[in-house]
Design an enzyme around this catalytic site. Sequence first.
Site: not given
Ligand code: NAD
Length: 497
Positions: A149, A176, A281
Amino acid sequence: MRTYTHYIDGEHQNGTSGRTSDVFNPSTGEKSALVPLASKSEVEQAIAVAEAAFPAWSATSIVARSRIMTRFTALLYKHQPELAKLVSLEHGKVIEDAMGSVLRGIEVAEFACGIPHLQKGEFSDNVSSGIDIYSMRKPLGVVAGITPFNFPAMIPLWMASMAIITGNTIVLKPSEKDPGCPMRIAELFIEAGGPKGVFNVVNGDKEAVDTLLHDSRIKAVSFVGSTPIAQYVYETATKNGKRCQAMGGAKNHMLILPDADIEGVANALMGAAYGSAGERCMAISVGVCVGDAVADKLIEILTPRVKALKIGASLDTGLEMGPLVTKEHRKKVMDYIQMGVDEGADLVVDGRSFSLKGHENGYFLGGSLFDHVKSNMRTYKEEIFGPVLQLMRVQSFEEGMNLASDHQYGNGTSIFTRSGAAARTYADKVEVGMVGINVPIPVPLAFHSFGGWKASAFGDHNQFGMEAMRFYTKVKTVTARWPENTIAADFSIPTLK
Ligand code: NAD
């Protein structure tokens, strides 16, 4: 209220699964849209479309692909304010920050325009008598992008630009929570003359992700999100024979040496810890002070500044911080703040009581500042992902460096010092993927590449830059001879002659 669609084969398609998720404006707490959650069969249809588009797209000349990418880049620049507004309205980033985040994505599309140079193979002339060897980098086929997100323009552009320009077709599954921007970006690709079916967007949740991870037509998966999901995606995708890069969470340390310009450090910490409400991140969430004098001085400078953070509705200008993305995420961050108190850290500034007049239902939180945080605390070990800065006190450079090196996450880190020797040692030795020297958020530009270490990234290749070019292509090597005379039988393994 808007109802989003999927964007498949260059057309908007209404969701048919009957499942939806709510999208909110975090500044007001109002529901702004409904987003469809794709069923397995809807995702399979998008994959089929992308598969059908692959032969023609991968056979399109590299110069023609580059021209489409150049027009796409121009359109992205033209629509940067519109895209930033979408980011700001659905994510909650303040508008100036949203503009910057869109730009960091456009820069990857701009880099991708240089693909005729970047995707050149190698050639060795006359490796044996009359034999040449050359290698080519071939696209993989249909690839999937799954994004978080917190950067709804930048991260889809990291993936889509590099996947498409190297000759692949893509099915993108954005977060989403803020789907508006990725959908608009895919529309702009068509407007730029991109063929239908090359860039598809399906909205959805776990069902959509699982379909992408199990379908044998998907050749590679690029994921960015939280560590537990990154690990799950990596393990499932690779088990199913796919190439996978999966970026996860972070806990980024700034090591502050006694010789650093302390005013500069305070300025850097304010932006790096509280910008985008800490939902980056690469946010600095831990300040590691070498010596009590450094920590005491920082607390003195930071305390009034954190209390005075300019917080407001994301589209207002001149602000430093907007709301958090959802009510649930705000609660999670507040729970971590309470946990920090319970664990015995000093809560110097408590942002939990902040409320914005006229926006009482928005997901706002003030900045919080902890001192005397210890490495055995859960609030230190885990990612908070909110406007919370934790200060720690150590007695030496080595002790500080070991904190960053020993932490489960290894995304980014920075060191603030006037000592070249200390900075060089830190950059050389610290067990973290991206290092800043007197630079608080060391996100590399598009012609380098982005990726952390340890639990911050699974897989072998980084995002964007040449690393992405390698991720999205496979090498084919040709050994060629054009003999003038009949080739003789040779029963031993070929060796140099
Ligand atoms: P998230 O892991 O909740 O979601 C990421 C994606 O995975 C979304 O598209 C979501 O729909 C999907 N998803 C969520 N739960 C799932 C499941 N159980 N099974 C399959 N798919 C699933 O992450 P978020 O809350 O959207 O984003 C924040 C996180 O992303 C933080 O931990 C942040 O550090 C990390 N992040 C990392 C980087 C990097 O490059 N290392 C960059 C940006 C954000």
